[in-house]
Design a protein around this motif. Structure first.
Motif, short mmCIF file in Angstrom:
data_model
loop_
_atom_site.label_atom_id
_atom_site.label_comp_id
_atom_site.label_asym_id
_atom_site.label_seq_id
_atom_site.Cartn_x
_atom_site.Cartn_y
_atom_site.Cartn_z
N VAL A 34 13.18 -1.72 1.76
CA VAL A 34 12.21 -1.66 0.66
C VAL A 34 11.60 -0.27 0.51
CG1 VAL A 34 11.70 -4.12 0.75
CG2 VAL A 34 10.24 -2.54 1.99
N ARG A 35 11.58 0.49 1.58
CA ARG A 35 11.06 1.86 1.47
C ARG A 35 11.97 2.72 0.60
NH1 ARG A 35 9.18 1.07 6.84
NH2 ARG A 35 11.12 1.75 7.76
N LEU A 36 13.21 2.30 0.42
CA LEU A 36 14.16 3.04 -0.41
C LEU A 36 14.07 2.64 -1.88
CD1 LEU A 36 17.28 2.84 1.92
CD2 LEU A 36 15.70 4.75 1.65
N ALA A 37 13.32 1.58 -2.19
CA ALA A 37 13.22 1.11 -3.57
C ALA A 37 12.59 2.19 -4.44
CB ALA A 37 12.39 -0.16 -3.64
N PRO A 38 13.14 2.40 -5.65
CA PRO A 38 12.59 3.43 -6.54
C PRO A 38 11.22 3.04 -7.08
CG PRO A 38 14.29 2.19 -7.66
CD PRO A 38 14.27 1.71 -6.24
N SER A 39 10.42 4.04 -7.35
CA SER A 39 9.13 3.85 -8.00
C SER A 39 8.89 5.07 -8.89
CB SER A 39 8.01 3.70 -6.97
OG SER A 39 7.86 4.88 -6.22
N ALA A 40 7.99 4.92 -9.83
CA ALA A 40 7.70 6.01 -10.76
C ALA A 40 7.28 7.26 -9.98
CB ALA A 40 6.60 5.59 -11.73
N CYS A 41 7.93 8.35 -10.23
CA CYS A 41 7.64 9.64 -9.59
C CYS A 41 7.67 9.54 -8.06
CB CYS A 41 6.29 10.18 -10.04
SG CYS A 41 6.18 10.44 -11.81
N ASN A 42 8.40 8.55 -7.54
CA ASN A 42 8.46 8.30 -6.11
C ASN A 42 7.07 8.15 -5.49
OD1 ASN A 42 9.98 7.75 -3.81
ND2 ASN A 42 9.87 9.85 -3.09
N GLY A 43 6.13 7.64 -6.31
CA GLY A 43 4.76 7.47 -5.85
C GLY A 43 4.58 6.32 -4.88
N GLN A 44 5.49 5.35 -4.92
CA GLN A 44 5.44 4.17 -4.05
C GLN A 44 4.02 3.60 -3.96
OE1 GLN A 44 7.34 5.70 -0.51
NE2 GLN A 44 9.35 5.49 -1.41
N PRO A 45 3.49 3.13 -5.11
CA PRO A 45 2.11 2.66 -5.16
C PRO A 45 1.94 1.22 -4.67
CG PRO A 45 3.09 2.43 -7.30
CD PRO A 45 4.14 3.06 -6.41
N TYR A 46 2.70 0.83 -3.66
CA TYR A 46 2.62 -0.51 -3.16
C TYR A 46 2.48 -0.48 -1.64
CZ TYR A 46 7.48 0.94 -3.79
OH TYR A 46 8.63 1.68 -3.86
N HIS A 47 2.03 -1.59 -1.10
CA HIS A 47 1.83 -1.72 0.33
C HIS A 47 2.44 -3.04 0.77
CE1 HIS A 47 -0.20 -1.11 4.18
NE2 HIS A 47 -0.50 -2.39 4.14
N PHE A 48 3.15 -3.05 1.88
CA PHE A 48 3.78 -4.26 2.41
C PHE A 48 3.03 -4.70 3.66
CE2 PHE A 48 6.95 -2.05 -0.01
CZ PHE A 48 7.58 -3.05 -0.72
N THR A 49 2.63 -5.96 3.69
CA THR A 49 1.95 -6.52 4.86
C THR A 49 2.78 -7.68 5.38
OG1 THR A 49 -0.20 -5.95 3.89
CG2 THR A 49 -0.20 -7.54 5.69
N VAL A 50 3.19 -7.60 6.63
CA VAL A 50 3.97 -8.66 7.27
C VAL A 50 2.99 -9.63 7.91
CG1 VAL A 50 5.68 -9.19 9.05
CG2 VAL A 50 5.90 -7.08 7.69
N CYS A 51 3.08 -10.89 7.51
CA CYS A 51 2.17 -11.93 8.01
C CYS A 51 2.97 -12.95 8.81
CB CYS A 51 1.47 -12.62 6.84
SG CYS A 51 0.56 -11.49 5.79
N LYS A 52 2.51 -13.20 10.03
CA LYS A 52 3.17 -14.16 10.91
C LYS A 52 2.15 -15.18 11.40
CE LYS A 52 6.33 -10.75 12.97
NZ LYS A 52 6.78 -10.17 14.26
#
Length: 82
Positions: A34-52
């Motif tokens: 998911v870190r390789l997923a494209p985003s506008a201007c490579n800004g990657q304006p998202y955060h991933f939280t793993v919940c267990k």
């Protein structure tokens, strides 16, 4: 395989074994992808939280409004994208 083929062949797993943990190596591979997923201007304006565990169960409850996503209660891991 092109996107149309991927979309036509996808499937949604909605049956989970809550006693079977998801291996850390698999979670790491997912997050690396998911870190390789494209985003506008490579800004990657998202955060991933793993919940267990109990946290995953609480998150599952939050997704079940209007009777939807009941299957999420059995998932041993949820990844929240914000």
């Amino acid at each position: 395989m092109n996107f149309t083929q991927i979309a036509q062949n996808r499937q949604s797993c909605r049956s989970y074994d809550p006693t079977r943990p998801v291996e850390d190596e698999k979670l790491a591979a997912i997050l690396a992808s998911v870190r390789l997923a494209p985003s506008a201007c490579n800004g990657q304006p998202y955060h991933f939280t793993v919940c267990k565990g109990d946290t995953a169960k609480e998150v599952a409850k939050a997704t079940q409004g209007m009777g939807m996503n009941k299957f999420a209660s059995q998932a041993p891991v949820l990844i929240v994208i914000s």
